[in-house]
Design a protein around this motif. Sequence first.
Motif, PDB file in Angstrom:
ATOM      1  N   LYS A 141       0.827  -1.219   0.000  1.00 62.80           N
ATOM      2  CA  LYS A 141       0.000   0.000   0.000  1.00 62.80           C
ATOM      3  C   LYS A 141       0.848   1.251   0.000  1.00 62.80           C
ATOM      4  CE  LYS A 141      -3.471  -2.029   3.002  1.00 62.80           C
ATOM      5  NZ  LYS A 141      -4.365  -1.853   4.143  1.00 62.80           N
ATOM      6  N   GLN A 147      -9.077   5.746  -0.858  1.00 63.90           N
ATOM      7  CA  GLN A 147     -10.112   5.142  -1.701  1.00 63.90           C
ATOM      8  C   GLN A 147      -9.596   3.944  -2.487  1.00 63.90           C
ATOM      9  OE1 GLN A 147     -11.657   8.434  -3.984  1.00 63.90           O
ATOM     10  NE2 GLN A 147     -12.492   9.409  -2.169  1.00 63.90           N
ATOM     11  N   GLY A 148      -8.653   3.234  -1.884  1.00 65.69           N
ATOM     12  CA  GLY A 148      -8.177   1.998  -2.490  1.00 65.69           C
ATOM     13  C   GLY A 148      -7.153   2.190  -3.597  1.00 65.69           C
ATOM     14  N   GLN A 177       1.875  -5.675   3.724  1.00 66.24           N
ATOM     15  CA  GLN A 177       0.969  -6.256   4.711  1.00 66.24           C
ATOM     16  C   GLN A 177       0.539  -7.669   4.333  1.00 66.24           C
ATOM     17  OE1 GLN A 177      -2.903  -4.087   5.340  1.00 66.24           O
ATOM     18  NE2 GLN A 177      -1.831  -3.496   7.212  1.00 66.24           N
ATOM     19  N   GLU A 178       0.407  -8.484   5.338  1.00 64.28           N
ATOM     20  CA  GLU A 178      -0.156  -9.825   5.181  1.00 64.28           C
ATOM     21  C   GLU A 178      -1.513  -9.708   4.475  1.00 64.28           C
ATOM     22  OE1 GLU A 178      -2.188 -12.793   8.537  1.00 64.28           O
ATOM     23  OE2 GLU A 178      -1.483 -10.806   9.079  1.00 64.28           O
ATOM     24  N   ILE A 180      -5.141 -10.790   4.049  1.00 66.94           N
ATOM     25  CA  ILE A 180      -6.163 -11.535   4.805  1.00 66.94           C
ATOM     26  C   ILE A 180      -7.156 -12.087   3.777  1.00 66.94           C
ATOM     27  CG2 ILE A 180      -7.855 -11.437   6.704  1.00 66.94           C
ATOM     28  CD1 ILE A 180      -5.080 -10.706   7.710  1.00 66.94           C
ATOM     29  N   ASP A 187     -14.765  -5.824   4.001  1.00 63.41           N
ATOM     30  CA  ASP A 187     -14.325  -5.305   5.294  1.00 63.41           C
ATOM     31  C   ASP A 187     -15.537  -4.760   6.037  1.00 63.41           C
ATOM     32  OD1 ASP A 187     -14.854  -2.806   4.223  1.00 63.41           O
ATOM     33  OD2 ASP A 187     -12.892  -1.954   4.709  1.00 63.41           O
ATOM     34  N   SER A 212     -12.625  -3.519  -1.046  1.00 61.99           N
ATOM     35  CA  SER A 212     -14.072  -3.369  -0.852  1.00 61.99           C
ATOM     36  C   SER A 212     -14.541  -1.925  -0.960  1.00 61.99           C
ATOM     37  CB  SER A 212     -14.432  -3.908   0.526  1.00 61.99           C
ATOM     38  OG  SER A 212     -13.727  -3.164   1.500  1.00 61.99           O
ATOM     39  N   ASN A 213     -13.647  -1.004  -1.316  1.00 60.32           N
ATOM     40  CA  ASN A 213     -14.026   0.420  -1.346  1.00 60.32           C
ATOM     41  C   ASN A 213     -15.270   0.661  -2.205  1.00 60.32           C
ATOM     42  OD1 ASN A 213     -10.992   0.045  -1.235  1.00 60.32           O
ATOM     43  ND2 ASN A 213     -11.206   2.112  -0.444  1.00 60.32           N
ATOM     44  N   GLU A 260      -7.568   0.319   9.698  1.00 60.64           N
ATOM     45  CA  GLU A 260      -7.431   1.767   9.758  1.00 60.64           C
ATOM     46  C   GLU A 260      -8.457   2.362  10.719  1.00 60.64           C
ATOM     47  OE1 GLU A 260      -7.853   3.541   5.898  1.00 60.64           O
ATOM     48  OE2 GLU A 260      -6.828   5.365   6.538  1.00 60.64           O
TER      49      GLU A 260
HETATM   50  P1  ADP Z   1      -7.712   2.945   1.464  1.00 58.23           P
HETATM   51  O1  ADP Z   1      -7.403   3.607   2.780  1.00 58.23           O
HETATM   52  O2  ADP Z   1      -7.070   3.559   0.278  1.00 58.23           O
HETATM   53  O3  ADP Z   1      -9.168   2.626   1.299  1.00 58.23           O
HETATM   54  P2  ADP Z   1      -7.238   0.340   2.508  1.00 58.23           P
HETATM   55  O4  ADP Z   1      -6.012   0.060   3.261  1.00 58.23           O
HETATM   56  O5  ADP Z   1      -8.505   0.573   3.282  1.00 58.23           O
HETATM   57  O6  ADP Z   1      -6.976   1.551   1.529  1.00 58.23           O
HETATM   58  O7  ADP Z   1      -7.482  -0.840   1.487  1.00 58.23           O
HETATM   59  C1  ADP Z   1      -8.549  -0.842   0.549  1.00 58.23           C
HETATM   60  C2  ADP Z   1      -9.316  -2.164   0.617  1.00 58.23           C
HETATM   61  O8  ADP Z   1      -8.468  -3.264   0.283  1.00 58.23           O
HETATM   62  C3  ADP Z   1      -9.846  -2.469   2.010  1.00 58.23           C
HETATM   63  O9  ADP Z   1     -11.095  -1.869   2.227  1.00 58.23           O
HETATM   64  C4  ADP Z   1      -9.912  -3.989   2.013  1.00 58.23           C
HETATM   65  O10 ADP Z   1     -11.129  -4.437   1.442  1.00 58.23           O
HETATM   66  C5  ADP Z   1      -8.754  -4.386   1.106  1.00 58.23           C
HETATM   67  N1  ADP Z   1      -7.559  -4.689   1.919  1.00 58.23           N
HETATM   68  C6  ADP Z   1      -6.672  -3.791   2.392  1.00 58.23           C
HETATM   69  N2  ADP Z   1      -5.688  -4.382   3.098  1.00 58.23           N
HETATM   70  C7  ADP Z   1      -5.955  -5.711   3.080  1.00 58.23           C
HETATM   71  C8  ADP Z   1      -5.299  -6.863   3.618  1.00 58.23           C
HETATM   72  N3  ADP Z   1      -4.171  -6.746   4.319  1.00 58.23           N
HETATM   73  N4  ADP Z   1      -5.875  -8.060   3.398  1.00 58.23           N
HETATM   74  C9  ADP Z   1      -7.015  -8.178   2.682  1.00 58.23           C
HETATM   75  N5  ADP Z   1      -7.671  -7.147   2.133  1.00 58.23           N
HETATM   76  C10 ADP Z   1      -7.157  -5.910   2.324  1.00 58.23           C
END
Ligand code: ADP
Length: 306
Positions: A141, A147-148, A177-178, A180, A187, A212-213, A260
């Motif tokens: 990331k 917003q993804g 990040q791991e 999931i 989410d 999932s944004n 977050e």
């Molecule tokens: P942003 O802050 O840009 O929305 P996020 O870190 O929330 O970015 O990541 C966007 C989406 O990606 C999350 O809402 C989730 O659905 C998916 N996601 C993010 N990190 C992980 C993860 N470590 N494992 C699985 N899905 C993830």
Amino acid sequence: MHLAILSRNTKLYSTRRLVEAARRRGHKVKVLDALRCYMNIASSRPSMHYKGKELPRYDAIIPRIGASVTRYGTAVLRQFEMMGTFPLNESVAITRSRDKLRSLQLLSRKGIGLPITGFANKPDDIPDLIKMVGGAPLVIKLVEGTQGIGVVLAETQKAAESVIEAFMGLKANILVQEFIKEAGGADIRCFVIGKRVVAAMKRQGAEGEFRSNLHRGGSATLVKLTPEERATALRASQIMGLNVAGVDILRSDRGPVVMEVNSSPGLEGIEQATALDIADAQIEFIENRLNTGGLPENRTKTRGKG
Ligand code: ADP
């Protein structure tokens, strides 16, 4: 009460809803663009000016400070705090929440479940960084992304190495990040006000999308939280020192993990998915806090820990 909302645009859904809710409860409310506020920070009598006039002292202020104006916006908020105005979220807590590295460190220190996460600036050994967080598949990331955008799933070791190299070549701040997987592209957004999770929604990514944004085509539905998820969301917002927070959780095999903690959670998605009046709940929270909170300096948890 006399309220102010710090927001750059009165037409935004969340701003409009907060104005409506405040008026419906019989309060006076003014929307202020933080960038147009100016102040004498070295004065013994803190004051705030706007469009050529000194502003009155507001009882409470609702900060809706966009990520791109965090620095100036929180300075303006701090000035209001110095004037004795109750901030729905305090400047210190907002500043914390806007720094992903600092937030995750704070949450980790207090034992909140998190995805295994690595930060690096200029690692000389990228394969070792990847190994440290458990290997591919990995989510990479951009620290400043929203917003993804800038969230990439690297399914193999080689893909992870190239993506990390590419981001580093652009001098971007990243976290690794791991993944999931068992979250299944979904989410959970928990909306916290004070000591309660007032609403929660599940956001599901579009077919074939792990993000999932809602901006990326995800859809939101009402969800029932487990007691553990509820407790995690509450603790996470308390650790950050936020009265109002949007806590984003992934459902992992080892329980809820926090992705977050958002200090300006939007109202549109959550009010539509849950049919709850969350703007009203925020105004009600302010009323209760001002009626029972005692001296302004005792009403917030983080004051003075700048
Ligand atoms: P942003 O802050 O840009 O929305 P996020 O870190 O929330 O970015 O990541 C966007 C989406 O990606 C999350 O809402 C989730 O659905 C998916 N996601 C993010 N990190 C992980 C993860 N470590 N494992 C699985 N899905 C993830």
